[in-house]
Design a protein around this motif. Structure first.
Motif, PDB file in Angstrom:
ATOM      1  N   ILE A 144      50.732   1.390 -43.211  1.00  0.00           N
ATOM      2  CA  ILE A 144      50.404   2.809 -43.107  1.00  0.00           C
ATOM      3  C   ILE A 144      49.104   3.083 -43.840  1.00  0.00           C
ATOM      4  O   ILE A 144      48.952   2.752 -45.014  1.00  0.00           O
ATOM      5  CB  ILE A 144      51.559   3.676 -43.648  1.00  0.00           C
ATOM      6  CG1 ILE A 144      52.825   3.391 -42.835  1.00  0.00           C
ATOM      7  CG2 ILE A 144      51.186   5.149 -43.605  1.00  0.00           C
ATOM      8  CD1 ILE A 144      54.082   4.020 -43.356  1.00  0.00           C
ATOM      9  N   ILE A 145      48.180   3.687 -43.106  1.00  0.00           N
ATOM     10  CA  ILE A 145      46.847   3.970 -43.648  1.00  0.00           C
ATOM     11  C   ILE A 145      46.615   5.472 -43.625  1.00  0.00           C
ATOM     12  O   ILE A 145      46.748   6.115 -42.582  1.00  0.00           O
ATOM     13  CB  ILE A 145      45.766   3.237 -42.829  1.00  0.00           C
ATOM     14  CG1 ILE A 145      45.990   1.727 -42.939  1.00  0.00           C
ATOM     15  CG2 ILE A 145      44.369   3.631 -43.288  1.00  0.00           C
ATOM     16  CD1 ILE A 145      45.134   0.887 -42.028  1.00  0.00           C
ATOM     17  N   ASP A 146      46.270   6.016 -44.764  1.00  0.00           N
ATOM     18  CA  ASP A 146      45.957   7.441 -44.873  1.00  0.00           C
ATOM     19  C   ASP A 146      44.439   7.588 -44.809  1.00  0.00           C
ATOM     20  O   ASP A 146      43.739   7.205 -45.751  1.00  0.00           O
ATOM     21  CB  ASP A 146      46.490   8.001 -46.193  1.00  0.00           C
ATOM     22  CG  ASP A 146      46.290   9.502 -46.330  1.00  0.00           C
ATOM     23  OD1 ASP A 146      45.654  10.110 -45.442  1.00  0.00           O
ATOM     24  OD2 ASP A 146      46.784  10.066 -47.322  1.00  0.00           O
ATOM     25  N   VAL A 189      51.039  -4.140 -38.501  1.00  0.00           N
ATOM     26  CA  VAL A 189      50.375  -3.359 -37.462  1.00  0.00           C
ATOM     27  C   VAL A 189      49.861  -2.079 -38.117  1.00  0.00           C
ATOM     28  O   VAL A 189      50.636  -1.350 -38.740  1.00  0.00           O
ATOM     29  CB  VAL A 189      51.368  -3.015 -36.330  1.00  0.00           C
ATOM     30  CG1 VAL A 189      50.708  -2.170 -35.267  1.00  0.00           C
ATOM     31  CG2 VAL A 189      51.952  -4.284 -35.736  1.00  0.00           C
ATOM     32  N   PRO A 190      48.564  -1.787 -37.994  1.00  0.00           N
ATOM     33  CA  PRO A 190      48.052  -0.576 -38.629  1.00  0.00           C
ATOM     34  C   PRO A 190      48.525   0.680 -37.901  1.00  0.00           C
ATOM     35  O   PRO A 190      48.608   0.710 -36.671  1.00  0.00           O
ATOM     36  CB  PRO A 190      46.535  -0.736 -38.533  1.00  0.00           C
ATOM     37  CG  PRO A 190      46.330  -1.620 -37.349  1.00  0.00           C
ATOM     38  CD  PRO A 190      47.515  -2.531 -37.301  1.00  0.00           C
ATOM     39  N   ILE A 191      48.827   1.698 -38.679  1.00  0.00           N
ATOM     40  CA  ILE A 191      49.216   2.998 -38.142  1.00  0.00           C
ATOM     41  C   ILE A 191      48.783   4.052 -39.150  1.00  0.00           C
ATOM     42  O   ILE A 191      48.810   3.804 -40.359  1.00  0.00           O
ATOM     43  CB  ILE A 191      50.735   3.052 -37.871  1.00  0.00           C
ATOM     44  CG1 ILE A 191      51.115   4.333 -37.129  1.00  0.00           C
ATOM     45  CG2 ILE A 191      51.531   2.913 -39.131  1.00  0.00           C
ATOM     46  CD1 ILE A 191      52.539   4.335 -36.602  1.00  0.00           C
ATOM     47  N   GLY A 244      41.331   4.584 -38.592  1.00  0.00           N
ATOM     48  CA  GLY A 244      41.696   5.880 -39.143  1.00  0.00           C
ATOM     49  C   GLY A 244      40.549   6.868 -39.223  1.00  0.00           C
ATOM     50  O   GLY A 244      40.776   8.066 -39.373  1.00  0.00           O
ATOM     51  N   SER A 245      39.330   6.401 -39.116  1.00  0.00           N
ATOM     52  CA  SER A 245      38.192   7.315 -39.220  1.00  0.00           C
ATOM     53  C   SER A 245      38.010   8.113 -37.932  1.00  0.00           C
ATOM     54  O   SER A 245      38.420   7.700 -36.856  1.00  0.00           O
ATOM     55  CB  SER A 245      36.911   6.566 -39.582  1.00  0.00           C
ATOM     56  OG  SER A 245      36.606   5.600 -38.616  1.00  0.00           O
ATOM     57  N   THR A 246      37.401   9.279 -38.081  1.00  0.00           N
ATOM     58  CA  THR A 246      37.050  10.123 -36.946  1.00  0.00           C
ATOM     59  C   THR A 246      35.551   9.995 -36.746  1.00  0.00           C
ATOM     60  O   THR A 246      34.779  10.120 -37.704  1.00  0.00           O
ATOM     61  CB  THR A 246      37.437  11.596 -37.206  1.00  0.00           C
ATOM     62  OG1 THR A 246      38.855  11.648 -37.407  1.00  0.00           O
ATOM     63  CG2 THR A 246      37.052  12.486 -36.045  1.00  0.00           C
ATOM     64  N   TYR A 258      36.512  10.814 -42.678  1.00  0.00           N
ATOM     65  CA  TYR A 258      37.804  10.254 -43.071  1.00  0.00           C
ATOM     66  C   TYR A 258      38.743  11.418 -43.362  1.00  0.00           C
ATOM     67  O   TYR A 258      38.926  11.793 -44.503  1.00  0.00           O
ATOM     68  CB  TYR A 258      37.658   9.334 -44.279  1.00  0.00           C
ATOM     69  CG  TYR A 258      36.549   8.319 -44.103  1.00  0.00           C
ATOM     70  CD1 TYR A 258      36.729   7.240 -43.255  1.00  0.00           C
ATOM     71  CD2 TYR A 258      35.333   8.454 -44.749  1.00  0.00           C
ATOM     72  CE1 TYR A 258      35.721   6.311 -43.058  1.00  0.00           C
ATOM     73  CE2 TYR A 258      34.318   7.539 -44.565  1.00  0.00           C
ATOM     74  CZ  TYR A 258      34.511   6.471 -43.720  1.00  0.00           C
ATOM     75  OH  TYR A 258      33.519   5.556 -43.529  1.00  0.00           O
ATOM     76  N   VAL A 259      39.289  11.985 -42.296  1.00  0.00           N
ATOM     77  CA  VAL A 259      40.150  13.184 -42.431  1.00  0.00           C
ATOM     78  C   VAL A 259      41.541  12.926 -41.921  1.00  0.00           C
ATOM     79  O   VAL A 259      41.778  12.057 -41.145  1.00  0.00           O
ATOM     80  CB  VAL A 259      39.558  14.398 -41.707  1.00  0.00           C
ATOM     81  CG1 VAL A 259      38.306  14.858 -42.413  1.00  0.00           C
ATOM     82  CG2 VAL A 259      39.291  14.113 -40.257  1.00  0.00           C
TER      83      VAL A 259
END
Length: 158
Positions: free
Chosen positions: A74-76, A4-6, A89-91, A157-158
Motif C-alpha cells: 500500500i502506497i500513500d 503488488v502496488p496499490i 501513485g503520482s498524478t 503527489y496527492v
C-alpha cells in the motif's frame, strides 16, 4: 510471493468490498440457500441452483480480495518524496504536443485503474512511458494510431 502496488485509496475500496461481501452478501446467500432447501426437491429447484452459484461467486471473490490485500504494497501518494519524478501513485499533467490538449492521469495499480476517473494502470503503455520522467520532459507513447508525444507539465503527489 511478490507484492503488488496499490494506492491507499484503492486498498480502502478493496477492504470495503471485502467487508460488504463478508457481512452482508455471504449471510444473504446463506439465507437464500436455506429458503430454497425448505422448498423440497433440490434437483429441479432453480432458486437453489442460483443461490449456490451466487455463493460460489461470493466465496471466490472473497478469496481473491484477501489474496490481493495480503500481497498488496500500500502506497500513500501524499507521503511520496520522489523529487518531482513520475512514480507509482503520482498524478501527472500532460500536454499532447500534436493537439495541445491537456490531460491528467494518476498512475495506480491494475485493480483500481479507471480511465473515466483518469486513473491508469502502472502496466499501461502511457504509465510505463511516464515512469521516471520529470516536468518538462517529452515522452513518446505507443498508441493504436501510432506514437503520440506528450510533454510532462507537472507531477503531483496527492
Amino acid at each position: 510471493m511478490s507484492t503488488v502496488p496499490i494506492t491507499k485509496f484503492g486498498a480502502e475500496l478493496l477492504k470495503k468490498e471485502l467487508h460488504n461481501l463478508k457481512t452482508k452478501e455471504r449471510p444473504d446467500v446463506i439465507n437464500a440457500i436455506a429458503e430454497a432447501r425448505a422448498q423440497g426437491d433440490l434437483s429441479e429447484n432453480a432458486e437453489y441452483d442460483a443461490a449456490k452459484e451466487r455463493q460460489a461467486f461470493i466465496e471466490g471473490r472473497i478469496a481473491e480480495l484477501e489474496g490481493k490485500l495480503g500481497s498488496a504494497q500500500i502506497i500513500d501518494p501524499t507521503t511520496l518524496d520522489a523529487e518531482g519524478r513520475v512514480v507509482f501513485g503520482s498524478t501527472v499533467h500532460l500536454e499532447d504536443l500534436e493537439t495541445s490538449q491537456k490531460v491528467s492521469y494518476q498512475i495506480v495499480g491494475e485493480d483500481e485503474a479507471d480511465i473515466k476517473l483518469s486513473k491508469v494502470s502502472i502496466t499501461s503503455p502511457i504509465a510505463r512511458a511516464l515512469i521516471g520522467k520529470y516536468a518538462g520532459d517529452v515522452v513518446g507513447v505507443q498508441a493504436p494510431a501510432g506514437i503520440r508525444e506528450y510533454e510532462v507539465l507537472d507531477v503531483l503527489y496527492v
